[in-house]
Design an enzyme around this catalytic site. Sequence first.
Site, PDB file in Angstrom:
ATOM      1  N   LYS A  83      -3.450 -10.491  -6.285  1.00  0.00           N
ATOM      2  CA  LYS A  83      -4.707 -10.990  -5.712  1.00  0.00           C
ATOM      3  C   LYS A  83      -5.882 -10.135  -6.155  1.00  0.00           C
ATOM      4  O   LYS A  83      -5.709  -8.947  -6.446  1.00  0.00           O
ATOM      5  CB  LYS A  83      -4.609 -11.083  -4.181  1.00  0.00           C
ATOM      6  N   LYS A 105       0.828  -1.209   0.000  1.00  0.00           N
ATOM      7  CA  LYS A 105       0.000   0.000   0.000  1.00  0.00           C
ATOM      8  C   LYS A 105       0.859   1.255   0.000  1.00  0.00           C
ATOM      9  O   LYS A 105       0.481   2.267  -0.593  1.00  0.00           O
ATOM     10  CB  LYS A 105      -0.960   0.002   1.203  1.00  0.00           C
ATOM     11  N   LYS A 145     -10.394  -4.806  -4.750  1.00  0.00           N
ATOM     12  CA  LYS A 145     -11.312  -3.768  -5.188  1.00  0.00           C
ATOM     13  C   LYS A 145     -10.567  -2.660  -5.923  1.00  0.00           C
ATOM     14  O   LYS A 145     -11.101  -2.006  -6.807  1.00  0.00           O
ATOM     15  CB  LYS A 145     -12.028  -3.198  -3.962  1.00  0.00           C
TER      16      LYS A 145
END
Length: 339
Positions: free
Chosen positions: A199, A117, A202
């Site tokens: 993976k 992130k 969203k």
Amino acid sequence: MSNSEGKKVVLTCAQPTGRLHLGNYLGAVRNWVDLMEGNECYFGVVDMHAITIPYSPANLRANVYECAAQYMACGLDPEKCNLFLQSSIIGHAELAWILGCICPIGALERMTQYKDKSRKHKDALNSGLLYYPVLMAADILIYDADIVPVGEDQKQHIELTRDIAQKFNNTYSDTFKLPEAVIPKAGARIMSLQDPSSKMSKSDPNQNGTLYITDSPDVLRKKIMSAVTDSESDVRFDPESKPGVSNLMNILEAVSGAGFESIERDFAGKGYGDFKKAVAEALIEKLKPVRERYLELREDKACIESALARGNSAAQRRANRLMSKIYRKVGFLNIEKRQ
Ligand code: TYM
């Protein structure tokens, strides 16, 4: 065995970042449904975690309703489990602060999710993103949870939670149980249909790679039919050289219960087209009742609010029990009670 009635305490959560995708469903939420019977369950909508990346407050509010409606549509019954909203419970943030004071920064810097992130949000890197796993540890430990059912990507965070709990116990005397991660055999790591090396998520820039549980049958069919495969034509489980096909096999196994060998047998001599059609139809069938229930529930804000209000009260009661013990152990005075 854990609570006063000898039931195990189950705790797990998902971020309200919009619609739940197939990874959230197969890796997590549908397995929570099976745990409702015979256990004391707390299932959280973790809105405090969702503000670690850029967001809009209005969207966050709407997403909390969406997430709770989807939880219930998947089969989480507010009569049999406690659905709660993280920011409504006093204690998560307080415990996170205390745990942060014994958690080494290096351990947080090593978290894979933080590394991913922080790469993605280079321009908006805030301390919350680094601190995220400490809040997650507090979410778990404040309920004295025995079991934490999650997808594979959360395993590292649960291991850190255990390390933090152990360190607290060593520093202040035995307080926390060490919670166990429960990861499903099938569906623990669903990959993007367009880039099977990452993976399903969203935030995938290519939304054709992400299947949402509330997608219409047409959309599901279209996304699966255009999933990336390889230049061969045999349906064989081989994540190294056939990651796209293997991911679709994973999905079919998780949805239908058929093992890889039986899938390989069923599709021997057939092409990828037939295989993809079968995956799409099995998934559409599985998600049909979820989608129908969701479309009803999303109109019923009052039902969602009453489910969360009930769950919040139960969660707050359980959190209070451990928090007063923790405050005492770390040396915080409880002046009010003494008067
Ligand atoms: P979140 O919101 O990203 O995901 C919710 C659940 O879905 C699982 N999951 C997947 N499983 C299989 N394949 C995938 N592609 C996939 N993507 C997500 C996750 O493993 C998770 O079980 N940090 C957590 C939320 C959290 C939490 C907690 C979880 C906060 N506090 C305490 C457990 C206990 C997260 O971001 O999950």
